[in-house]
Scaffold this motif. Sequence first.
Motif, mmCIF file in Angstrom:
data_model
loop_
_atom_site.group_PDB
_atom_site.id
_atom_site.type_symbol
_atom_site.label_atom_id
_atom_site.label_comp_id
_atom_site.label_asym_id
_atom_site.label_seq_id
_atom_site.Cartn_x
_atom_site.Cartn_y
_atom_site.Cartn_z
ATOM 1 N N ASP A 246 36.772 14.171 32.318
ATOM 2 C CA ASP A 246 37.604 14.111 31.125
ATOM 3 C C ASP A 246 38.590 15.277 31.164
ATOM 4 O O ASP A 246 38.196 16.436 31.094
ATOM 5 C CB ASP A 246 36.714 14.172 29.878
ATOM 6 C CG ASP A 246 37.523 14.194 28.589
ATOM 7 O OD1 ASP A 246 38.736 13.925 28.646
ATOM 8 O OD2 ASP A 246 36.924 14.478 27.538
ATOM 9 N N GLN B 215 46.184 11.260 31.137
ATOM 10 C CA GLN B 215 44.994 11.035 30.319
ATOM 11 C C GLN B 215 45.246 11.397 28.854
ATOM 12 O O GLN B 215 44.749 10.726 27.944
ATOM 13 C CB GLN B 215 43.808 11.830 30.865
ATOM 14 C CG GLN B 215 43.216 11.244 32.140
ATOM 15 C CD GLN B 215 41.804 11.761 32.411
ATOM 16 O OE1 GLN B 215 41.119 12.271 31.517
ATOM 17 N NE2 GLN B 215 41.353 11.618 33.651
ATOM 18 N N THR C 171 41.059 15.515 28.911
ATOM 19 C CA THR C 171 41.711 15.519 27.600
ATOM 20 C C THR C 171 41.082 16.491 26.617
ATOM 21 O O THR C 171 41.497 16.552 25.458
ATOM 22 C CB THR C 171 41.677 14.105 26.978
ATOM 23 O OG1 THR C 171 40.321 13.740 26.703
ATOM 24 C CG2 THR C 171 42.283 13.083 27.915
ATOM 25 N N PRO D 17 37.747 9.026 26.575
ATOM 26 C CA PRO D 17 37.507 9.040 28.003
ATOM 27 C C PRO D 17 36.032 8.875 28.300
ATOM 28 O O PRO D 17 35.171 9.401 27.582
ATOM 29 C CB PRO D 17 38.019 10.421 28.435
ATOM 30 C CG PRO D 17 39.012 10.777 27.371
ATOM 31 C CD PRO D 17 38.454 10.215 26.106
ATOM 32 N N PHE E 99 42.383 5.599 31.959
ATOM 33 C CA PHE E 99 41.169 6.407 31.871
ATOM 34 C C PHE E 99 41.144 7.201 30.568
ATOM 35 O O PHE E 99 40.101 7.343 29.917
ATOM 36 C CB PHE E 99 41.069 7.360 33.057
ATOM 37 C CG PHE E 99 40.561 6.721 34.318
ATOM 38 C CD1 PHE E 99 39.379 6.011 34.323
ATOM 39 C CD2 PHE E 99 41.271 6.839 35.502
ATOM 40 C CE1 PHE E 99 38.903 5.421 35.487
ATOM 41 C CE2 PHE E 99 40.809 6.250 36.669
ATOM 42 C CZ PHE E 99 39.627 5.535 36.653
ATOM 43 N N GLY E 100 42.313 7.754 30.192
ATOM 44 C CA GLY E 100 42.380 8.517 28.949
ATOM 45 C C GLY E 100 42.036 7.684 27.735
ATOM 46 O O GLY E 100 41.482 8.187 26.749
ATOM 47 N N GLY F 249 40.552 12.177 37.361
ATOM 48 C CA GLY F 249 40.193 13.563 37.070
ATOM 49 C C GLY F 249 39.357 14.232 38.135
ATOM 50 O O GLY F 249 38.906 15.363 37.964
ATOM 51 N N GLY G 45 45.610 6.937 35.092
ATOM 52 C CA GLY G 45 45.260 8.079 34.250
ATOM 53 C C GLY G 45 45.381 7.743 32.774
ATOM 54 O O GLY G 45 44.540 8.146 31.955
ATOM 55 N N GLN G 46 46.437 7.008 32.415
ATOM 56 C CA GLN G 46 46.583 6.590 31.029
ATOM 57 C C GLN G 46 45.424 5.687 30.608
ATOM 58 O O GLN G 46 44.894 5.814 29.502
ATOM 59 C CB GLN G 46 47.915 5.855 30.854
ATOM 60 C CG GLN G 46 49.131 6.752 31.032
ATOM 61 C CD GLN G 46 50.424 5.959 31.068
ATOM 62 O OE1 GLN G 46 50.418 4.736 31.120
ATOM 63 N NE2 GLN G 46 51.549 6.668 31.033
#
Length: 490
Positions: free
Chosen positions: A19, A321, A21, A10, A95-96, A174, A92-93
């Motif tokens: 972040d 994420q 995660t 991230p 960004f993760g 986030g 979100g996926q």
Amino acid sequence: MTTAPTRPGPPGARHGMRDLTSGPVMRTMLAFSVPTLASNLLQSLNGTINSIWVGRLIGTSALAATVNANMVMFLIFAAVFGFGMAATVRMGQAFGAGQIDQARRTFGSAVGLCVGLAAIVAVLGWLLAPQLLDLLGTPGESRALALAYLRIIFVAMPGGMLTIMLAMGLRGAGDSKTPFYFMALSVVLDVTLNPLFIAGIGPFPRLGIAGAATATALANYLSLIGLLTFVYARDLPLRLRGTELGYLLPRRSELGYIVGKGIPMGAQMLLASSAGIAVIGIVNREGLIATAAYGAAMQLWTYLQMPAMAIGAAASAMGAQAIGAHKPERLDQISRAGIIANLLITGALTALLLIFDRAALVLFLGPDSPAVPLARHIQFLASWSFIIFGVTIVLFGTMRAGGVVWAQLIALGLSLFPARLGFYYLLRPALGADALWLAFPFGSLVAAALAIVSYRRKGWREKGLAISPERAAEAAHADGDTAGRVKPDL
């Protein structure tokens, strides 16, 4: 020998996103949930205060007019909300996985789709507003008022949709604080401008009910301008510049996901709304006192639902994420933290509500209303169902991060109709009206059981992890442009 490429993490604070995660799961969840909860509270309070302005300054016919107009807007909002939620998960996926450019592509397609649809609906809504109100059976004494109100609200729709998309996109990155700040700005402006435009105070024209809609539209657009200025001034991840503005033209690869996942998400809102209408129809047959008591209880239940909704949104953003970053072990931690937070927060709020139920209910019914004892009885039988239902919201929030949406729709439909209404009709002869109030916790138990069964199935995890943000980015960058990939920190 070829070395496998390092998976980019991230982008972190230096790229304007948070972040989700890493770090303690509970602390991260609460930090995300609290601003979202505050935004929801502000939105509800805004509607309540504006209703008071309309009712006090214009009258009950005007208040009825806003109810009819807002019903139309809710149906439109449900569809856009579903598309926005689907885009948020996909972003979100991305960004993760550190795929900023891919997130922007998804965001651009979602904005182009939703704002474009809103613009079309705004034009058609202005032209067809009389027919819409006739379809709803709007009472004649409030029809003219509803028409004036609804048409201005339609004009405000494109700006409102863009604001919603920006807020949901920022949460996908986030950031739940920025949407809260600008929601607060919108609410302050709306609450302040409403009486000025309604009554024509000072230099403001006296517009009556049209003034209420004008105040809302103006507050929304001013807040939108402020939010856009902030996004570009801070260079937040969602900003589109130069050739990136072409992302606003929806792409087939993005639309397939946004529409395919968004329709069942929006359908959940419509399903819940239709179930609510069915219950009101049953309550009305129990008599005027029951209707008044249930109406007061519903006002309080609106606030009981908010913590779970905010925590569920946090679970969805954090889960998306985590999937993008390929950290499947974090999914169960997110769900566990969400359930604990829901039990503590919703449980404490429910306990306070039951302890001080009379003081809260008389705000709506008055101290001498014969409906107060029945409303208190309803509260004691049904309020705790929202603690159970919160578990469902959290589990499905995490699963939504993996693209699971139909299981939620089916579970919601079964819990609201066969379970809740079936319980009432089967036990009405034995329990009387109490069968209806007890049907709420029974339906919540069924929903929670279905959510647990669905969550324990491993298939959704594999399916979610199989969604590769890298592949989506590679498809989008078929022309060889890889500028959007964020390199890992060395």
